[in-house]
Design a protein around this motif. Structure first.
Motif, PDB file in Angstrom:
ATOM      1  N   ALA A 119       0.837  -1.206   0.000  1.00 40.65           N
ATOM      2  CA  ALA A 119       0.000   0.000   0.000  1.00 40.65           C
ATOM      3  C   ALA A 119       0.866   1.248   0.000  1.00 40.65           C
ATOM      4  CB  ALA A 119      -0.926  -0.009   1.209  1.00 40.65           C
ATOM      5  N   ARG A 122       2.490   1.762  -3.431  1.00 34.94           N
ATOM      6  CA  ARG A 122       1.593   2.101  -4.530  1.00 34.94           C
ATOM      7  C   ARG A 122       0.729   3.311  -4.257  1.00 34.94           C
ATOM      8  NH1 ARG A 122       0.243  -4.306  -5.754  1.00 34.94           N
ATOM      9  NH2 ARG A 122       2.254  -4.700  -6.755  1.00 34.94           N
ATOM     10  N   VAL A 123       0.946   3.932  -3.117  1.00 36.59           N
ATOM     11  CA  VAL A 123       0.094   5.061  -2.762  1.00 36.59           C
ATOM     12  C   VAL A 123       0.241   6.203  -3.762  1.00 36.59           C
ATOM     13  CG1 VAL A 123       1.706   6.292  -1.249  1.00 36.59           C
ATOM     14  CG2 VAL A 123      -0.747   6.408  -0.796  1.00 36.59           C
ATOM     15  N   VAL A 131      -6.445   8.076  -0.305  1.00 38.20           N
ATOM     16  CA  VAL A 131      -6.333   7.051   0.731  1.00 38.20           C
ATOM     17  C   VAL A 131      -6.378   7.650   2.130  1.00 38.20           C
ATOM     18  CG1 VAL A 131      -4.826   5.256   1.688  1.00 38.20           C
ATOM     19  CG2 VAL A 131      -5.021   5.541  -0.796  1.00 38.20           C
ATOM     20  N   HIS A 161      -9.328  -0.785   3.728  1.00 39.98           N
ATOM     21  CA  HIS A 161      -8.796   0.337   2.941  1.00 39.98           C
ATOM     22  C   HIS A 161      -7.326   0.107   2.584  1.00 39.98           C
ATOM     23  CE1 HIS A 161     -12.497   2.344   3.592  1.00 39.98           C
ATOM     24  NE2 HIS A 161     -12.265   2.747   4.832  1.00 39.98           N
ATOM     25  N   VAL A 162      -6.565  -0.484   3.499  1.00 37.95           N
ATOM     26  CA  VAL A 162      -5.156  -0.766   3.224  1.00 37.95           C
ATOM     27  C   VAL A 162      -5.039  -1.761   2.068  1.00 37.95           C
ATOM     28  CG1 VAL A 162      -3.008  -1.735   4.143  1.00 37.95           C
ATOM     29  CG2 VAL A 162      -4.423  -0.267   5.587  1.00 37.95           C
ATOM     30  N   ASP A 164      -7.205  -2.241  -0.325  1.00 40.48           N
ATOM     31  CA  ASP A 164      -7.539  -1.519  -1.550  1.00 40.48           C
ATOM     32  C   ASP A 164      -6.336  -0.739  -2.069  1.00 40.48           C
ATOM     33  OD1 ASP A 164     -10.118  -2.372  -1.867  1.00 40.48           O
ATOM     34  OD2 ASP A 164     -11.031  -0.629  -0.900  1.00 40.48           O
ATOM     35  N   ALA A 165      -5.644  -0.058  -1.152  1.00 37.15           N
ATOM     36  CA  ALA A 165      -4.482   0.738  -1.551  1.00 37.15           C
ATOM     37  C   ALA A 165      -3.354  -0.140  -2.077  1.00 37.15           C
ATOM     38  CB  ALA A 165      -3.989   1.571  -0.369  1.00 37.15           C
ATOM     39  N   ALA A 166      -3.244  -1.373  -1.560  1.00 39.22           N
ATOM     40  CA  ALA A 166      -2.204  -2.298  -2.026  1.00 39.22           C
ATOM     41  C   ALA A 166      -2.445  -2.736  -3.469  1.00 39.22           C
ATOM     42  CB  ALA A 166      -2.140  -3.513  -1.115  1.00 39.22           C
ATOM     43  N   ASP A 167      -3.705  -2.662  -3.912  1.00 37.76           N
ATOM     44  CA  ASP A 167      -4.050  -2.939  -5.308  1.00 37.76           C
ATOM     45  C   ASP A 167      -3.573  -4.315  -5.758  1.00 37.76           C
ATOM     46  OD1 ASP A 167      -5.160  -2.414  -7.787  1.00 37.76           O
ATOM     47  OD2 ASP A 167      -3.332  -1.479  -8.571  1.00 37.76           O
ATOM     48  N   ILE A 210       1.895   4.771   5.464  1.00 42.53           N
ATOM     49  CA  ILE A 210       1.358   4.382   4.156  1.00 42.53           C
ATOM     50  C   ILE A 210       1.170   5.604   3.267  1.00 42.53           C
ATOM     51  CG2 ILE A 210      -0.694   3.470   2.978  1.00 42.53           C
ATOM     52  CD1 ILE A 210      -0.965   1.492   5.349  1.00 42.53           C
TER      53      ILE A 210
END
Length: 245
Positions: A119, A122-123, A131, A161-162, A164-167, A210
């Motif tokens: 995360a 990739r932020v 985020v 949410h973390v 999601d941010a890690a994608d 993050i």
């Protein structure tokens, strides 16, 4: 009087649950053959289409092999099934399986720091400004919540949410299944999890690492956050101590 919605279940779903429970408990061993559709329908008092639909679901879950014109064979779920069977393995006949619970905790401790690291890496792609408010909102909800069970739900929202941010679609699907296995045990886990979900400052630090794009720091904070409760729970379950990888 508090009324609860009536959950309508299909007949095929009931057939699926019965056979899946027998496969996962070992009552139906790998290599065993199931009775024919007709025999199953008669024994269970249901229609053959309902049995056929249930067998198709069992095959899709990697629990049986259905061959047209041949017997339906039980598979070794350890080789063919996916994470979707995890909630059923965790609680069988109303009892928690300690070995499965330990595996879930170990996966949580292993995956959490890596997800936090990804995360943070990739932020820049996702957008820190997108985020940050999501993470901060979860942390503030956690800080304001006195109930230990609801605190765990806010903590899961934070990790949602973390992820999601890690994608990562793989970590997303793993998280979904681990959460499905974990949620029914929230009340039982509350006494041990209270120290973790009550550590609001650690969640704030993790959110900051993050959104600042600091992957190694995010991974370190995540492990420090997750490890104490994981170690305590594994000890309660009678497993070996957690070691650093």
């Amino acid at each position: 009087m508090a009324l609860q919605p009536v959950v309508k279940r299909s007949v095929s779903a009931d057939v699926f649950e019965q056979i899946a429970a027998d496969v996962l408990s070992g009552e139906l061993a790998p290599g065993a053959t199931l009775p024919s559709e007709r025999q199953l329908a008669e024994a269970l008092g249901v229609s053959r289409p309902a049995v056929r639909e249930a067998l198709q679901r069992l095959a899709a879950a990697g629990l049986v092999a259905v061959r047209q014109g041949d017997a339906t064979t039980v598979l070794d779920y350890r080789r063919g099934a996916g994470l979707e069977v995890l909630p059923r393995l965790l609680v069988q006949a109303g009892e928690l399986d300690p070995a499965v619970a330990r595996s879930i905790l170990e996966a949580r401790l292993h995956n959490g720091p890596k997800v936090a690291e990804l995360a943070a890496r990739r932020v820049g792609t996702v957008g820190a400004e997108e985020v940050r408010p999501l993470l901060e909102s979860s942390v503030e909800a956690l800080a304001a919540e006195p109930d230990p069970i609801t605190q765990q739900r806010h903590a899961m929202e934070f990790w949602d949410h973390v992820v999601d941010a890690a994608d990562s679609i793989v970590f997303r699907l793993m998280f979904n299944m681990l959460r499905a296995a974990y949620e029914p045990a929230l009340a039982a886990l509350a006494p041990i999890m209270s120290a973790e979900v009550g550590n609001v400052e650690a969640y704030r630090e993790l959110a900051a690492a993050i959104t600042a794009g600091r992957p190694q720091k995010a991974a370190t904070i995540a492990r420090a956050l997750l490890e104490p409760a994981t170690t305590a729970l594994i000890e309660v379950l009678g497993g070996p101590p957690v070691t650093h990888s």
